[in-house]
Design a protein around this motif. Structure first.
Motif, PDB file in Angstrom:
ATOM      1  N   PHE A  17     -26.904 -14.830  25.974  1.00 46.33           N
ATOM      2  CA  PHE A  17     -26.369 -15.269  27.230  1.00 46.33           C
ATOM      3  C   PHE A  17     -27.018 -16.868  27.441  1.00 46.33           C
ATOM      4  O   PHE A  17     -26.246 -17.540  27.935  1.00 46.33           O
ATOM      5  CB  PHE A  17     -26.901 -14.541  28.499  1.00 46.33           C
ATOM      6  N   TYR A  18     -28.175 -16.842  26.872  1.00 49.93           N
ATOM      7  CA  TYR A  18     -28.614 -18.213  27.037  1.00 49.93           C
ATOM      8  C   TYR A  18     -27.810 -19.314  26.043  1.00 49.93           C
ATOM      9  O   TYR A  18     -27.343 -20.391  26.410  1.00 49.93           O
ATOM     10  CB  TYR A  18     -29.945 -18.320  26.744  1.00 49.93           C
ATOM     11  N   TYR A  74     -24.555 -19.888  27.644  1.00 49.44           N
ATOM     12  CA  TYR A  74     -24.730 -20.806  28.704  1.00 49.44           C
ATOM     13  C   TYR A  74     -24.831 -22.263  28.338  1.00 49.44           C
ATOM     14  O   TYR A  74     -24.124 -23.338  28.914  1.00 49.44           O
ATOM     15  CB  TYR A  74     -26.078 -20.435  29.425  1.00 49.44           C
ATOM     16  N   GLN A 104     -18.776 -24.666  31.800  1.00 48.85           N
ATOM     17  CA  GLN A 104     -18.842 -23.722  32.798  1.00 48.85           C
ATOM     18  C   GLN A 104     -17.671 -23.367  33.326  1.00 48.85           C
ATOM     19  O   GLN A 104     -17.521 -22.219  33.934  1.00 48.85           O
ATOM     20  CB  GLN A 104     -19.816 -24.366  34.158  1.00 48.85           C
ATOM     21  N   GLN A 158     -21.647 -19.919  34.647  1.00 46.05           N
ATOM     22  CA  GLN A 158     -23.183 -19.367  34.735  1.00 46.05           C
ATOM     23  C   GLN A 158     -23.321 -18.349  35.759  1.00 46.05           C
ATOM     24  O   GLN A 158     -24.330 -17.789  35.655  1.00 46.05           O
ATOM     25  CB  GLN A 158     -23.976 -21.016  35.342  1.00 46.05           C
ATOM     26  N   LEU A 218     -22.883 -15.244  33.949  1.00 44.96           N
ATOM     27  CA  LEU A 218     -24.313 -14.835  33.140  1.00 44.96           C
ATOM     28  C   LEU A 218     -25.350 -14.564  33.867  1.00 44.96           C
ATOM     29  O   LEU A 218     -26.096 -13.588  33.594  1.00 44.96           O
ATOM     30  CB  LEU A 218     -24.327 -16.178  32.435  1.00 44.96           C
TER      31      LEU A 218
END
Length: 271
Positions: free
Chosen positions: A143-144, A147, A152, A235, A238
């Motif tokens: 997920f990071y 991101y 976005q 974002q 997530l």
């Protein structure tokens, strides 16, 4: 393709016939809900059993893990491929990367399923929580990286409208995007295998209503994930996954520890 799917379907069906029968010691639930009628359960009685299970703390905690599995399933099976396809930085390869992403998600699922399935003895020795913790760390890492790597606004559009089109920290990298696909599949396999395992060990006599509840919650939250994916920027999607990932992991830990304690003492009667 159709021939391959047909062969796999036939092999899978045949494998069901070679599954062993339950041992006598498997016939009572580890964490049991009182049963008034042990025989001739019809659809109505099965539904009532599912409602009774839903009222137990253990099933509610497993339900939290089911919610996370449903949300992350909708993300990697539909949303993430859209994000990759809408990333203009990947140029003409963007659309073709969707198929490659799906293949690597499948590779992660297969590798994880095989490793965690064949490692059953290690699971019995050390418990299911290390595998869940591994899946949690893998997913949080994915997920990071997603991101910082993808725009976005990529779940919604590929059109450049404002700063939300651009990645947060780094230039979009297609190899990193494919790596994240593999991590999503690997983490999902760890959650699915262990939730199936704990449901089967807690409710061997009530497996049908227990798994029905699990699939119901998973499917419901997956539908919710597909619905909001059209409106929320990456974002925020997530963030939802991270919040429910933490909650689902902690809930699983509590159930696993109680199940391990109950298995050492025999079984615990609920209700």
């Amino acid at each position: 393709v159709y021939v391959v799917l047909l062969v796999v379907c036939c092999v899978g069906t045949l494998m069901l016939f070679v599954l062993r029968n339950r041992r006598p010691e498997d016939r009572s639930d580890l964490l049991n809900v009182n049963r008034r009628d042990q025989h001739n359960d019809g659809p109505v009685q099965a539904f009532k059993r599912a409602v009774e299970l839903l009222k137990t703390k253990e099933m509610l905690l497993v339900g939290m893990s089911s919610i996370y599995i449903g949300l992350e399933t909708s993300f990697f099976s539909g949303v993430y491929g859209t994000c990759i396809g809408n990333t203009r930085a990947f140029g003409d390869e963007a659309k073709s990367l969707i198929g490659i992403s799906g293949a690597f998600i499948g590779a992660g699922e297969i590798l994880g399923g095989a490793a965690f399935g064949l490692g059953g003895k290690l699971t019995n020795r050390h418990g299911r929580d290390p595998i869940i913790l591994f899946g949690f760390v893998v997913h949080m890492t994915a997920f990071y990286l997603i991101y910082i790597n993808l725009p976005q606004s990529s779940p919604i559009t590929e059109i450049v409208t404002d700063a939300s089109y651009y990645p947060v920290l780094i230039d979009s990298n297609k190899y990193l995007a494919i790596l994240c696909s593999f991590l999503l599949g690997l983490g999902d396999s760890s959650f699915n295998t262990q939730v199936y395992s704990i449901l089967g060990s807690m409710f061997p006599e009530d497996s049908a209503p227990a798994f029905a509840l699990f699939k119901f919650v998973q499917s419901l939250t997956a539908a919710a994930g597909f619905f909001y994916s059209k409106y929320l920027l990456l974002q925020w999607q997530l963030l939802i996954l991270v919040v429910f990932g933490v909650a689902g992991t902690l809930a699983f830990f509590e159930v696993e520890w109680k199940t391990a304690n109950a298995s050492r003492k025999g079984y615990t009667q609920i209700g």
